[in-house]
Design a protein around this motif. Structure first.
Motif, PDB file in Angstrom:
ATOM      1  N   GLY A  12       1.028  -1.469  -0.148  1.00  0.00           N
ATOM      2  CA  GLY A  12      -0.227  -0.026  -0.078  1.00  0.00           C
ATOM      3  C   GLY A  12       0.734   1.248   0.096  1.00  0.00           C
ATOM      4  O   GLY A  12       0.141   2.486  -0.617  1.00  0.00           O
ATOM      5  N   PHE A  13       1.724   1.244   0.116  1.00  0.00           N
ATOM      6  CA  PHE A  13       2.645   2.808   0.110  1.00  0.00           C
ATOM      7  C   PHE A  13       3.971   2.150  -1.004  1.00  0.00           C
ATOM      8  O   PHE A  13       4.491   1.072  -1.516  1.00  0.00           O
ATOM      9  N   GLN A  14       4.782   3.434  -1.245  1.00  0.00           N
ATOM     10  CA  GLN A  14       5.788   3.384  -2.228  1.00  0.00           C
ATOM     11  C   GLN A  14       6.607   4.979  -1.936  1.00  0.00           C
ATOM     12  O   GLN A  14       6.083   5.457  -2.107  1.00  0.00           O
ATOM     13  N   SER A  15       7.455   4.814  -2.501  1.00  0.00           N
ATOM     14  CA  SER A  15       8.575   5.848  -2.328  1.00  0.00           C
ATOM     15  C   SER A  15       9.560   6.230  -3.485  1.00  0.00           C
ATOM     16  O   SER A  15       9.658   4.463  -3.894  1.00  0.00           O
ATOM     17  N   GLY A  16      10.004   6.796  -3.736  1.00  0.00           N
ATOM     18  CA  GLY A  16      11.242   7.609  -5.179  1.00  0.00           C
ATOM     19  C   GLY A  16      11.707   8.507  -4.136  1.00  0.00           C
ATOM     20  O   GLY A  16      10.737   9.817  -3.734  1.00  0.00           O
ATOM     21  N   ILE A  28      11.388  14.145  -3.338  1.00  0.00           N
ATOM     22  CA  ILE A  28      11.002  12.608  -3.190  1.00  0.00           C
ATOM     23  C   ILE A  28       9.962  12.704  -2.921  1.00  0.00           C
ATOM     24  O   ILE A  28       9.241  13.751  -2.427  1.00  0.00           O
ATOM     25  N   VAL A  29       9.522  11.520  -3.619  1.00  0.00           N
ATOM     26  CA  VAL A  29       7.834  11.004  -3.530  1.00  0.00           C
ATOM     27  C   VAL A  29       7.199  10.104  -2.786  1.00  0.00           C
ATOM     28  O   VAL A  29       7.726   8.786  -2.648  1.00  0.00           O
ATOM     29  N   LEU A  30       6.425  10.499  -2.100  1.00  0.00           N
ATOM     30  CA  LEU A  30       5.842   9.410  -0.896  1.00  0.00           C
ATOM     31  C   LEU A  30       4.278   9.469  -1.407  1.00  0.00           C
ATOM     32  O   LEU A  30       3.794   9.934  -1.317  1.00  0.00           O
ATOM     33  N   THR A  31       4.127   7.790  -1.639  1.00  0.00           N
ATOM     34  CA  THR A  31       2.580   7.920  -2.065  1.00  0.00           C
ATOM     35  C   THR A  31       1.920   6.897  -1.425  1.00  0.00           C
ATOM     36  O   THR A  31       2.595   5.845  -0.839  1.00  0.00           O
ATOM     37  N   ASN A  32       0.941   6.715  -0.919  1.00  0.00           N
ATOM     38  CA  ASN A  32      -0.174   5.082  -0.458  1.00  0.00           C
ATOM     39  C   ASN A  32      -0.346   4.486  -2.095  1.00  0.00           C
ATOM     40  O   ASN A  32      -1.523   4.582  -1.754  1.00  0.00           O
ATOM     41  N   ASN A  33      -0.048   4.670  -2.277  1.00  0.00           N
ATOM     42  CA  ASN A  33      -0.317   3.325  -3.224  1.00  0.00           C
ATOM     43  C   ASN A  33       0.318   2.247  -3.812  1.00  0.00           C
ATOM     44  O   ASN A  33       1.725   2.540  -4.073  1.00  0.00           O
TER      45      ASN A  33
END
Length: 89
Positions: A12-16, A28-33
């Motif tokens: 459920g989470f992804q980061s870049g 920095i991109v943080l998503t709950n995808n």
């Protein structure tokens, strides 16, 4: 140009992360995808456009990603019955 990047995902989470040490900038991109994050892809392209004066590609990348999603949804819809079913009781 040096680019240091790292990304990861868990349920459920992804980061870049993208860091350009010579320019002293990072993103920095943080998503709950849980699936591939289009936000991160487009944000990276836009960062390079704005900060580095790179060829504008973010809009084209976004449109391509949206078209791919649209085709995938159309394919799924082909397998969904348009007739409502009655629940068994």
């Amino acid at each position: 140009m040096t680019i240091i990047s790292h990304g990861g995902r868990t349920a459920g989470f992804q980061s870049g992360l993208w860091f350009l040490p010579d320019q002293r900038i990072g993103l920095i991109v943080l998503t709950n995808n849980g699936s591939q994050s289009h936000l991160a892809v487009v944000a990276r392209h836009k960062l390079f456009e704005l900060i580095l004066g790179a060829k504008p590609t973010a809009e084209q990348v976004l449109q391509s990603l949206l078209a791919t999603e649209s085709r995938a949804l159309a394919s799924i819809k082909q397998h969904v019955s348009p007739t409502p079913t009655t629940p068994r009781g």
